[in-house]
Motif scaffolding. Structure first.
Motif, PDB file in Angstrom:
ATOM      1  N   PHE B   6      91.124  51.560  -3.096  1.00  9.58           N
ATOM      2  CA  PHE B   6      92.320  52.091  -3.730  1.00  9.58           C
ATOM      3  C   PHE B   6      93.346  51.010  -3.976  1.00  9.58           C
ATOM      4  O   PHE B   6      93.932  50.896  -5.041  1.00  9.58           O
ATOM      5  N   LEU B   9      92.266  48.842  -6.641  1.00 14.41           N
ATOM      6  CA  LEU B   9      92.410  49.475  -7.944  1.00 14.41           C
ATOM      7  C   LEU B   9      93.872  49.597  -8.333  1.00 14.41           C
ATOM      8  O   LEU B   9      94.267  49.276  -9.457  1.00 14.41           O
ATOM      9  N   SER B  10      94.666  50.022  -7.361  1.00 14.09           N
ATOM     10  CA  SER B  10      96.063  50.261  -7.688  1.00 14.09           C
ATOM     11  C   SER B  10      96.781  48.977  -8.071  1.00 14.09           C
ATOM     12  O   SER B  10      97.707  48.984  -8.866  1.00 14.09           O
ATOM     13  N   THR B  13      96.382  48.621 -11.628  1.00 20.57           N
ATOM     14  CA  THR B  13      96.717  49.757 -12.470  1.00 20.57           C
ATOM     15  C   THR B  13      97.964  49.567 -13.307  1.00 20.57           C
ATOM     16  O   THR B  13      97.954  49.886 -14.490  1.00 20.57           O
ATOM     17  N   ILE B  17      97.953  49.786 -17.990  1.00 18.80           N
ATOM     18  CA  ILE B  17      98.495  50.694 -18.993  1.00 18.80           C
ATOM     19  C   ILE B  17      99.306  49.950 -20.051  1.00 18.80           C
ATOM     20  O   ILE B  17      99.264  50.281 -21.226  1.00 18.80           O
ATOM     21  N   LEU B  40      87.647  54.503 -20.515  1.00 18.77           N
ATOM     22  CA  LEU B  40      87.729  53.697 -19.295  1.00 18.77           C
ATOM     23  C   LEU B  40      88.957  52.804 -19.277  1.00 18.77           C
ATOM     24  O   LEU B  40      89.505  52.503 -18.216  1.00 18.77           O
ATOM     25  N   ARG B  42      91.769  53.556 -20.082  1.00 21.35           N
ATOM     26  CA  ARG B  42      92.905  54.334 -19.565  1.00 21.35           C
ATOM     27  C   ARG B  42      92.884  54.352 -18.040  1.00 21.35           C
ATOM     28  O   ARG B  42      93.912  54.486 -17.394  1.00 21.35           O
ATOM     29  N   LEU B  43      91.674  54.253 -17.491  1.00 23.50           N
ATOM     30  CA  LEU B  43      91.499  54.354 -16.043  1.00 23.50           C
ATOM     31  C   LEU B  43      91.463  52.987 -15.371  1.00 23.50           C
ATOM     32  O   LEU B  43      91.955  52.827 -14.250  1.00 23.50           O
TER      33      LEU B  43
END
Lengths: 512, 129
Positions: B6, B9-10, B13, B17, B40, B42-43
């Motif tokens: 997490f 990933l975070s 992130t 965007i 993908l 977007r993610l």
């Protein structure tokens, strides 16, 4: 009527028409079905009305194989049984659960879902979930805002669960049982032996004992073991004075095929807004029904997998939570003490803008496995009964099925551009046969007296009668051939009611 | 997903965007468009897409070539010759949907991905390495 078996004179004789051994969900349901009948029902409970450490200790035993909860605390040993701390989760079995599935060794019941369906409404009454059925359409009629994900139902469908208050049978039905004139409840009456006639074709009596040093003999025309999968097997195996391998065990099936539901976090589901998840969410104690993602029969066959469902929980709430198997506290108030180990603060997660993440928690049947089994220890408990030993064993079929279930869900949410699924690390490598430390079960014990029409292949017949013994029956999930995807309680009560109807007919024919 | 994942990933992130994908790439429009997995992106942020692409290529070393990947992504169509980014994306989105429909998926770093979008990530990793 209630009698504390510690009070009467030693070596008492108790006689009735039917004798139910065990006062948990199955035993109490059975007794309730016989209230106001002309028959004298003996209901034997090993414990009292409250938790008693000395009695609970009778359930202690060793466990080998896959890590499991301490045997002492996997069942509650008092009136009401483990409903004393169950969560109340109810769902019905699927058609496929009863079918012979070529890819699952030893699957296939001698009965079908149609044989059980008529008894679910009566079982629902006992767990206080009313007459609501388990279809999505029914719940959408009641609540228009419940919307399933726009997935192909021929692949992934929304299986409904309902939640009992939860009904604690010990509290809910104590007065009803005690006040019933024809129900004779004996507490502190632990069955330590079963005595048969000379050729072991009929049970004549059972012997009960307690810590007060009292022993009594119970005679009846029919006996029903309703003590849970571990204890049913233990009692049958321990009754080995006349049948050296134990009662009903001519073909070495008693105790084998111990099954659990795997309950384990499997993946995270990343959904792009605006995904409507209301149907899949649960607020414990408030939500009456919710759905979990289930795999169609067609795809289970195509992927050669076990039946299971996946629930959604917001990832920020689920991410840092331990598994019960990691924090389980043995002893009194085990459930409450274990729950204290859970975090109350949500994890701080940064989601990609426009996304919400959920943990997929998969509950899935375990395949019947003869090496996953209950046996007897040489060590005995305080009443002289050999202790139960558990060897819990999982196979690669369980691992592959968990991976496939989550893959299929991932494919469907991907197809409709709802989101993506990310599998947890332990499922990445198809060749890895190990299980992570958080692998656990749901305290659902099944299969140790499996049903079969053929005495050579099972312990009980389709009416739950022990093969070869005219008047000995087994009630509960120990008769399950396969575990189904869902929690066993509602279905085992339905089975018990079915058995009860069958027995009423038998008793009526015999006595009248 | 484990907590360390997490955090990993975070960390990506916030950038994911706001930073347009492929901005620094000198590849042709069609190649850039093909290397842009729309959903993908977007993610995932760029680094995650690159990591997923590299992991895919480790699993399928025979595809470790941008020309080969473009051929596989285009299939029998002439979409690779298109200069219309939107058309390319639409074509590939349909292909992704078909992959999911047919079960033509692959697990890469735990993600259940359509093979087409995994190849897009792989192409991205090659032309942005």
């Amino acid at each position: 009527m209630h009698i504390d078996a510690r009070i009467p004179e030693n070596n008492g004789l108790i006689e009735g028409d039917i004798c139910i051994v065990g006062a948990g969900a199955a035993g109490i349901s059975m007794a309730l079905e016989w209230i106001n009948t002309p028959y004298k029902v003996i209901l034997l409970e090993g414990g009292g009305f409250e938790y008693d450490e000395e009695v609970q200790e009778l359930f202690a035993g060793k466990a080998t194989g896959q890590k499991y909860f301490p045997l002492k605390s996997i069942r509650l040993h008092y009136f009401g049984g483990t409903t004393g701390h169950w969560a109340g989760w109810c769902a019905v079995f699927d058609e496929i659960d009863f079918k012979k599935r070529e890819w699952i060794p030893l699957s296939g019941w001698p009965i079908t879902l149609e044989d059980i369906n008529p008894f679910y409404p009566r079982a629902q009454k006992y767990v206080e979930i009313g007459n609501d059925d388990f279809t999505l359409a029914h719940w959408q009629e009641k609540e228009e805002t419940l919307k399933p994900f726009p997935l192909d139902e021929n692949k992934v469908w929304s299986k409904m669960w309902q939640f009992s208050p939860p009904t604690q049978f010990g509290k809910a039905y104590r007065d009803t049982i005690v006040n019933a004139k024809n129900i004779h409840l004996y507490t502190y009456a632990n069955v330590v032996d079963i005595v048969a006639n000379e050729n072991v074709s009929e049970i004549t009596e059972v012997i009960v004992k307690n810590h007060a040093g009292k022993q009594h003999t119970v005679r009846a025309k029919y006996f029903i073991l309703a003590c849970c999968s571990v204890q049913n097997a233990r009692i049958l195996l321990a009754a080995n004075k006349q049948a050296t391998k134990g009662l009903g065990n001519n073909y070495d099936h008693v105790g084998r095929y111990f099954m659990e539901h795997l309950e384990i976090k499997t993946s995270s589901l990343w959904l792009a807004d605006p995904a409507d998840v209301k149907l899949y969410m649960m607020d414990f104690g408030v939500t009456k029904a919710r759905a979990e993602l289930a795999i169609s029969e067609k795809l289970q066959a195509a992927y050669k997998i076990l039946n299971g469902t996946s629930s959604l929980s917001p990832l920020e709430l689920a991410a840092d939570q331990p598994a019960f198997i990691e924090v389980w506290q043995d002893g009194k108030d085990a459930m409450e003490k274990s729950l204290e180990k859970f975090n109350t603060k949500p994890a701080k997660l940064n989601m990609p803008k426009g996304f919400k993440a959920y943990q997929l928690f998969t509950r899935m049947e375990q395949a019947p496995n003869p090496d996953s089994r209950i046996t007897l220890d040489t060590e005995k408990d305080a009443l002289g009964m050999p202790r139960a030993m558990l060897h819990w064993e999982l196979t690669s079929l369980e691992r592959n099925s968990l991976r496939s279930i989550n893959t299929i869900i991932g494919q469907e949410v991907g197809r409709v551009s709802m989101g993506r699924v990310k599998m947890y690390d332990y499922l990445h490598d198809e060749n890895d046969e190990s299980w992570p430390s958080f692998t656990g079960g749901g305290w659902h014990h099944m299969g140790t007296t499996r049903m079969s029409s053929d005495p050579k292949l099972g312990v009980v017949d389709p009416n739950c009668k022990v093969h070869g013994i005219r008047n000995l029956y087994v009630a509960g999930a120990s008769c399950y051939v396969t575990a189904g995807a869902v929690n066993p309680t509602l279905t085992l009560i339905a089975f018990t009611i079915r058995l009860s109807d069958h027995l009423k007919q038998k008793v009526s024919n015999r006595i009248n | 997903m484990k907590r360390k994942d997490f955090l990993q990933l975070s960390a990506f992130t916030a950038a994911a965007i706001s930073v347009p994908l492929l901005h620094a790439c000198n590849a042709p429009v069609s190649e850039n468009a093909m290397a842009h997995p729309v959903f993908l992106s977007r993610l995932f942020d760029e680094e995650t897409i690159r990591d997923v692409g590299k992991a895919y290529l480790q699993k399928t070393p025979a595809e470790n070539d941008d020309t080969k990947l473009i051929q596989l992504l285009a299939g029998n169509s002439a979409i690779a010759d298109s200069s219309e980014e939107k058309a390319i994306h639409q074509y590939l989105e349909e292909k992704i949907e078909q992959d999911f429909e047919k079960g033509n998926t692959i697990m890469v770093k735990g993600w259940v991905l359509a093979v087409t979008e995994a190849r897009q990530c792989a192409l991205f990793s090659l032309i942005n390495s």
